[in-house]
Scaffold this motif. Structure first.
Motif, PDB file in Angstrom:
ATOM      1  N   VAL A  68       0.875  -1.167   0.000  1.00 38.48           N
ATOM      2  CA  VAL A  68       0.000   0.000   0.000  1.00 38.48           C
ATOM      3  C   VAL A  68       0.914   1.219   0.000  1.00 38.48           C
ATOM      4  O   VAL A  68       1.706   1.412   0.920  1.00 38.48           O
ATOM      5  CB  VAL A  68      -0.918   0.033   1.232  1.00 38.48           C
ATOM      6  CG1 VAL A  68      -1.824   1.269   1.191  1.00 38.48           C
ATOM      7  CG2 VAL A  68      -1.768  -1.228   1.310  1.00 38.48           C
ATOM      8  N   GLU A  87      -2.904   0.507  -3.951  1.00 40.46           N
ATOM      9  CA  GLU A  87      -2.370  -0.825  -3.688  1.00 40.46           C
ATOM     10  C   GLU A  87      -1.640  -1.342  -4.925  1.00 40.46           C
ATOM     11  O   GLU A  87      -2.072  -1.088  -6.050  1.00 40.46           O
ATOM     12  CB  GLU A  87      -3.487  -1.814  -3.338  1.00 40.46           C
ATOM     13  CG  GLU A  87      -4.173  -1.567  -2.011  1.00 40.46           C
ATOM     14  CD  GLU A  87      -5.254  -2.615  -1.742  1.00 40.46           C
ATOM     15  OE1 GLU A  87      -5.313  -3.621  -2.477  1.00 40.46           O
ATOM     16  OE2 GLU A  87      -6.040  -2.419  -0.798  1.00 40.46           O
ATOM     17  N   LEU A 129       0.306  -4.900   2.922  1.00 34.67           N
ATOM     18  CA  LEU A 129      -1.132  -5.060   3.012  1.00 34.67           C
ATOM     19  C   LEU A 129      -1.473  -6.088   4.082  1.00 34.67           C
ATOM     20  O   LEU A 129      -0.873  -7.163   4.145  1.00 34.67           O
ATOM     21  CB  LEU A 129      -1.707  -5.501   1.661  1.00 34.67           C
ATOM     22  CG  LEU A 129      -3.227  -5.567   1.585  1.00 34.67           C
ATOM     23  CD1 LEU A 129      -3.830  -4.184   1.760  1.00 34.67           C
ATOM     24  CD2 LEU A 129      -3.660  -6.168   0.254  1.00 34.67           C
TER      25      LEU A 129
END
Length: 378
Positions: free
Chosen positions: A134, A187, A230
């Motif tokens: 991210v 992302e 993430l």
């Protein structure tokens, strides 16, 4: 121009491959594949879709890594055979020999490059390196130029991901008033995305003639890049409800039907740490809330890792070099150069860099970081 010493080059390739195999442990990978294959064949696997996806993804990734590792041995053998064919048959036409050796030169360069990339992959051994990433980019000092620079960096990373075939999802964008971005979060969905992009975290500096200055003056501007892994369902990051404040608001900036007409955007604040996450990519407030919680958990996970790492560093002593501010400079005037201030890696092709050609910077950063860890005894 000196002739290539193919025998020495092949020995070097084999030694490098053996070093990579020692770290990667193909035998352990085969055991893991067998275990994952057994799990994947279980009739109740997809009763839990998240678990099913995790198992099949892990199986596919591990099998791909093993195949890639084993393929190098065959490529080196084939190269050696090609060279022998060109040099041992004294009756061959000289032009044919030259063409074959040229083919061997090209394949040698290709193997060397691919093996170098695989060698860098073995340096990504951190707990979360294999995760999706991210990425958050925030404009810093420099006014409108900084906002424009933040947008340039976002495009750079999205183009890098596109070049590698990595899917990306933009989670949040906050547009500046005149041009560019105040901040953006997205992302990158690929194995080792976090391990690779984590070396991009820090302060980036741009020097150029400002396109927003009617007097054509040179402007220095800054943007910050944050990279976190993430969160996954197996991670133990529990956040009590009373530690979270959730505010809803209307999405801003370009949007499709209903995006800007309902209070669907979510701002989530973790009260103990002051960490704030905003999401406005989805039309649904529920979807934005779920995405915000996932990113908040990821940031808390990285914070916990950083605290543990800081404790280790404190016990090991001070490290001479540090990430610090201005980890990379992008100079467009009075000359063209992008230079990483940690690794000293630099290139003059600034347009290529902003178009996503940053693999050399990432590789140099990973090697630099590993050197710092070894120096600190970590």
């Amino acid at each position: 121009m000196a002739a290539t010493d193919f025998a020495a080059e092949i020995r070097t390739l084999r030694n490098t491959l053996h070093s990579i195999q020692a770290v990667s442990d193909p035998a352990a990978m085969r055991v893991k594949i067998a275990d994952l294959s057994e799990q994947a064949s279980a009739p109740d696997l997809w009763d839990d879709p998240d678990e099913g996806q995790a198992v099949t993804s892990a199986l596919s990734h591990t099998q791909s890594e093993l195949d890639r590792l084993e393929k190098f041995g065959s490529r080196i053998d084939d190269l050696e055979t090609l060279i022998e064919m060109a040099t041992e048959d004294v009756t061959s036409d000289r032009d044919d020999v030259a063409a074959t050796l040229g083919e061997a030169e090209a394949e040698l360069a290709s193997i060397r490059t691919d093996l170098g990339e695989l060698e860098v992959r073995t340096l990504l051994s951190g707990e979360y390196d294999i995760r999706d990433a991210v990425v958050t980019i925030r404009s810093g000092a420099g006014g409108i130029d900084a906002a424009d620079f933040a947008e340039m960096l976002m495009r750079m990373y999205l183009r890098w991901a596109e070049r590698h075939g990595y899917p990306t999802v933009v989670l949040d964008t906050s547009y500046a008033e005149e041009a560019g971005l105040k901040s953006a979060t997205f992302e990158v969905k690929a194995p080792y995305a976090f391990g690779n992009l984590s070396v991009e975290a820090g302060t980036h500096r741009l020097v150029r003639i400002s396109p927003f200055d009617n007097q054509g003056r040179r402007q220095t501007s800054f943007a910050a890049v944050e990279v976190i892994p993430l969160i996954e369902g197996t991670d133990s990051v529990e956040i009590p409800d009373n530690e979270i404040r959730v505010d809803v608001f209307r999405s801003s900036g370009p949007g499709g039907q209903s995006v800007n007409t309902t209070d669907s955007a979510v701002r989530m604040t973790h009260i103990p740490t002051g960490i704030v996450v905003s999401m406005q990519n989805e039309k649904s407030q529920i979807q934005n809330r779920a995405a915000a919680l996932r990113v908040l958990q990821s940031r808390l996970l990285l914070q916990r890792q950083a605290e543990e790492s800081a404790a280790k560093k404190a016990m090991a002593g001070d490290i001479k070099a540090s990430w610090g501010d201005q980890m990379r400079s992008y100079v467009l005037h009075p000359y063209q150069m992008v230079k990483d201030l940690r690794t000293e890696h630099e290139v003059g092709n600034t347009s290529g860099v902003f178009d996503g050609e940053i693999d050399d910077f990432i590789e140099a950063g990973i090697r630099w970081r590993r050197g710092q860890e070894q120096e600190a005894g970590l």
